[in-house]
Design a protein around this motif. Structure first.
Motif, PDB file in Angstrom:
ATOM      1  N   ASP A 179      -4.598   3.536  -0.137  1.00 37.46           N
ATOM      2  CA  ASP A 179      -3.248   4.108  -0.144  1.00 37.46           C
ATOM      3  C   ASP A 179      -3.282   5.633   0.004  1.00 37.46           C
ATOM      4  O   ASP A 179      -2.773   6.361  -0.831  1.00 37.46           O
ATOM      5  N   TYR A 478       4.983  -2.203  -9.903  1.00 34.01           N
ATOM      6  CA  TYR A 478       4.700  -3.157  -8.824  1.00 34.01           C
ATOM      7  C   TYR A 478       5.122  -4.579  -9.186  1.00 34.01           C
ATOM      8  O   TYR A 478       5.435  -5.380  -8.319  1.00 34.01           O
ATOM      9  N   LYS A 579       4.051   9.488  -6.527  1.00 34.13           N
ATOM     10  CA  LYS A 579       3.794   9.307  -7.957  1.00 34.13           C
ATOM     11  C   LYS A 579       3.315  10.589  -8.627  1.00 34.13           C
ATOM     12  O   LYS A 579       2.988  10.597  -9.805  1.00 34.13           O
TER      13      LYS A 579
HETATM   14  C1  E9O Z   1      -4.828   3.096  -6.161  1.00 26.91           C
HETATM   15  C2  E9O Z   1      -4.147   4.315  -5.638  1.00 26.91           C
HETATM   16  O1  E9O Z   1      -4.894   4.845  -4.597  1.00 26.91           O
HETATM   17  N1  E9O Z   1      -3.996   2.400  -7.140  1.00 26.91           N
HETATM   18  C3  E9O Z   1      -2.673   2.090  -6.579  1.00 26.91           C
HETATM   19  C4  E9O Z   1      -1.938   3.404  -6.304  1.00 26.91           C
HETATM   20  C5  E9O Z   1      -0.475   3.247  -5.874  1.00 26.91           C
HETATM   21  O2  E9O Z   1       0.333   4.144  -6.145  1.00 26.91           O
HETATM   22  C6  E9O Z   1      -2.718   4.009  -5.172  1.00 26.91           C
HETATM   23  O3  E9O Z   1      -2.128   5.169  -4.646  1.00 26.91           O
HETATM   24  O4  E9O Z   1      -0.126   2.276  -5.226  1.00 26.91           O
HETATM   25  C7  E9O Z   1      -1.934   1.108  -7.364  1.00 26.91           C
HETATM   26  C8  E9O Z   1      -2.489  -0.272  -7.218  1.00 26.91           C
HETATM   27  C9  E9O Z   1      -1.521  -1.254  -7.717  1.00 26.91           C
HETATM   28  C10 E9O Z   1      -2.055  -2.633  -7.595  1.00 26.91           C
HETATM   29  C11 E9O Z   1      -1.021  -3.646  -7.968  1.00 26.91           C
HETATM   30  C12 E9O Z   1      -0.404  -4.260  -6.775  1.00 26.91           C
HETATM   31  C13 E9O Z   1       0.436  -5.421  -7.167  1.00 26.91           C
HETATM   32  C14 E9O Z   1       1.205  -5.914  -5.980  1.00 26.91           C
HETATM   33  C15 E9O Z   1       2.181  -6.942  -6.382  1.00 26.91           C
END
Ligand code: E9O
Length: 611
Positions: A179, A478, A579
């Motif tokens: 991401d 999420y 974020k």
């Molecule tokens: C890694 C980071 O690089 N963790 C992510 C961060 C985000 O803001 C990202 O920027 O998205 C979050 C991972 C979340 C995983 C859960 C996904 C569930 C989908 C239903």
């Protein structure tokens, strides 16, 4: 060989090649045109096209061409440089060193290939034989950089050709699971430097402290033709010799050592990050060649058990961030201005630590963390891994080897992170990470090793190998979107399960909510500043509970993210991930003030100082 940072000394010289270079990409669908046409044997103007490019910088955001953002393939860089005639000396080596180039690189000097390199975040160098260098006219360096990722690179990427009547011919994109934007180019400084022909190639230092006595175990690697004499002297900040050694390996005892402390753990932050200078001297008696290298080191001890993590014998609670090397226009290109601003912001907030999400940061940045007394969890570029094939394993191990070689001597680095959010529900990840952990432990036994997981404790295959549990959690973001009341129940129950199952100290290494600066609602709603604050407050309650709960060893919280940053285009992201508690231009959202209050309170509660 070693990869010591280039420095000037009595016997060494450096010369920067940073500045404005020439640049070009290849026509779409004409992969490898430049290599086929030997562009390294011509000036880029002669190839028919050339523009200006800053080095260091990512190349994407400098152009007005939309396609540049999506460009995949070889991008070509070129510049001229002079080599001082006094470097034309058989007793001297001349090297060219790149702080990092993302991702694959080939380098030619005067049309001769001097190195090929894979991996986007670590330094590499090549020796330039003096008969291939001009001392009486300009030399030409050409660098071809390829940003195409595969299933065997870290991170991974997957080329996807889109065919059918919907698409124009030869339409392809690169899919990826991570991401952040896949910025590319010559991201860090390019340096020409010399060492003597007999030289200090590598230095390994491991420090310890007990009471007021410090110890510095050292091992010097030299390359010489004849019989070398190696000696070391440890100088304090005033230049006074604190200890000396007269062999290539040994342990220096330092009575009344000034220890390296994180800045939140000392009453006066000017006492933080105390660095000695280890002066290493080499004399090659057969050739009468001498070399000197000066390495800044901090003396401190790191200890961890299944229920504790300490620095210099005191429990350390991580209050920090996940971050990115990311800024407008330069992308991931090294920027000393941003580096200083970011660390002033980090100290303003009162954070004592961060994780180098999701790749090794610049050596210049690591120097700053060392000298300010900021604690680093050092992460290798293995983010969002999937598939776990043998090619990936080899690349991953190689990156770990090189990361540890680069950063092993740094006081700020207290932990290695071998990966972020790999697909560890896949049973194939078990043997894969067994090997990754074994490999990492064999390289450094002085620091704990973690793996950052977003998996479920019941189906995870890698947590069993870790020294410290690192969890990324996005309850009410999420999943269960906006249901703030479930954060407490979900996270508390889960933390307990992880602890009961794996019995290791735990850090929440990510939690966060996308927030558009200036967007407000009351009551709070997803994406508003009010929501980000409430979401944080819910987490603080859980963290405070876990910190004081004797059945878990909860040792830290790191919010995602320090600042807003660029991502690929997708409908979850409005020009990037939002974020950050700071905007991408480093202005505080309301959340930054909230976090500042908390981190100052935590510092005071743990160590008794007003920071
Ligand atoms: C890694 C980071 O690089 N963790 C992510 C961060 C985000 O803001 C990202 O920027 O998205 C979050 C991972 C979340 C995983 C859960 C996904 C569930 C989908 C239903």
């Amino acid at each position: 060989g070693g990869i010591l940072y280039p420095q000037d000394s009595e016997f060494r010289q450096t010369k920067s090649l940073d500045g404005i270079w020439k640049f070009r990409t290849e026509p779409k669908g004409a992969q490898d045109l430049g290599i086929g046409q030997s562009w390294f044997n011509q000036t880029l103007e002669q190839t028919g096209e050339s523009e200006l490019m800053a080095v260091p910088s990512s190349y994407q955001d400098l152009s007005q061409d939309r396609e540049r953002m999506n460009y995949l393939g070889w991008a070509w860089y070129q510049t001229e440089f002079w080599v001082p005639v006094e470097w034309n000396d058989f007793a001297r080596r001349i090297l060219i060193r790149f702080g990092s180039v993302h991702y694959n690189a080939m380098v030619w000097v005067n049309g001769i290939k001097v190195i090929e390199h894979q991996g986007g975040h670590l330094p590499f160098q090549a020796e330039l034989p003096s008969n291939q260098v001009y001392f009486d006219k300009p030399n030409i360096v050409t660098v071809a950089v390829n940003n195409t990722l595969t299933a065997d690179t870290v991170p991974q990427g997957f080329l996807t050709y889109k065919t059918g009547e919907k698409y124009p011919p030869n339409h392809f994109i690169m899919n990826s699971n991570f991401d952040f934007f896949n910025y590319a180019g010559i991201h860090r400084s390019v340096v020409l430097y010399t060492t003597p022909r007999s030289y200090i190639d590598d230095i390994t230092v491991t420090t310890d402290a007990s009471g007021t006595t410090g110890s510095v175990a050292y091992a010097i690697e030299v390359v010489t033709e004849g019989a070398p004499t190696v000696s070391v002297a440890l100088h304090d900040k005033d230049g006074v010799i604190a200890a000396q050694g007269s062999a290539a390996t040994g342990t220096l005892q330092v009575p009344n050592a000034k220890l390296w402390w994180p800045y939140t753990m000392v009453s006066n932050s000017s006492d933080a990050g105390y660095l000695y200078t280890l002066e290493v001297r080499l004399r090659d008696d057969s050739s009468d060649i001498e070399d000197i290298y000066r390495l800044k080191i901090g003396i401190r001890s790191i200890r961890w058990t299944d229920t504790s993590f300490t620095i210099n014998g005191r429990p350390f609670y991580f209050a920090g961030f996940g971050r990115h090397e990311d800024f407008f226009i330069r992308g991931r290109g090294f920027d000393p201005v941003l580096l200083v601003k970011d660390h002033n912001l980090i100290k303003w907030v009162g954070a004592n630590s961060y994780r180098t999400t999701h790749y090794p940061y610049s050596e210049e940045l690591m120097d700053v963390a060392d000298q300010l007394g900021i604690v680093i969890i050092d992460e290798c570029p293995a983010v969002s891994l999937t598939l776990f094939g043998p090619g990936l394993l080899e690349t991953h191990k190689n990156e770990l080897t090189r990361l540890i070689k680069r950063d092993k001597n740094r006081a700020s680095v207290v932990m290695w992170s071998v990966a972020n959010e790999p697909r560890t529900e896949d049973p194939n990840s078990e043997n894969y990470f067994r090997e990754i952990f074994q490999h990492t432990r064999s390289l450094d036994a002085s620091r704990p090793i973690t793996i950052v997981l977003d998996s479920n404790y019941a189906t995870d295959h890698a947590a069993q190998f870790t020294d410290i549990l690192s969890l990324n959690r996005y309850h009410a973001w999420y999943q269960d979107q906006g249901e703030l009341e479930m954060i407490g129940t979900a996270l508390t129950a889960e933390a307990q399960h992880w602890m009961d199952t794996f019995k290791k100290p735990m850090i929440v290494t990510e939690y966060g909510a996308d927030t558009i600066a200036g967007l407000h609602t009351s009551p709070s709603w997803l994406f508003t500043e009010e929501f980000q604050e409430e979401y944080m407050r819910e987490h603080f309650k859980v963290f405070d509970n876990l910190r004081t709960n004797s059945s878990v060893t909860f040792i830290g919280e790191m919010i995602w993210n320090f600042a807003d940053f660029m991502t690929k285009q997708e409908i979850r992201r409005v020009v990037g991930n939002k974020k950050g508690i700071f905007t991408r231009d480093r202005q505080p959202k309301a959340s930054a003030h909230l976090l500042r209050t908390r981190y100052h309170l935590l510092a005071n509660e743990y160590y008794g100082y007003q920071i």
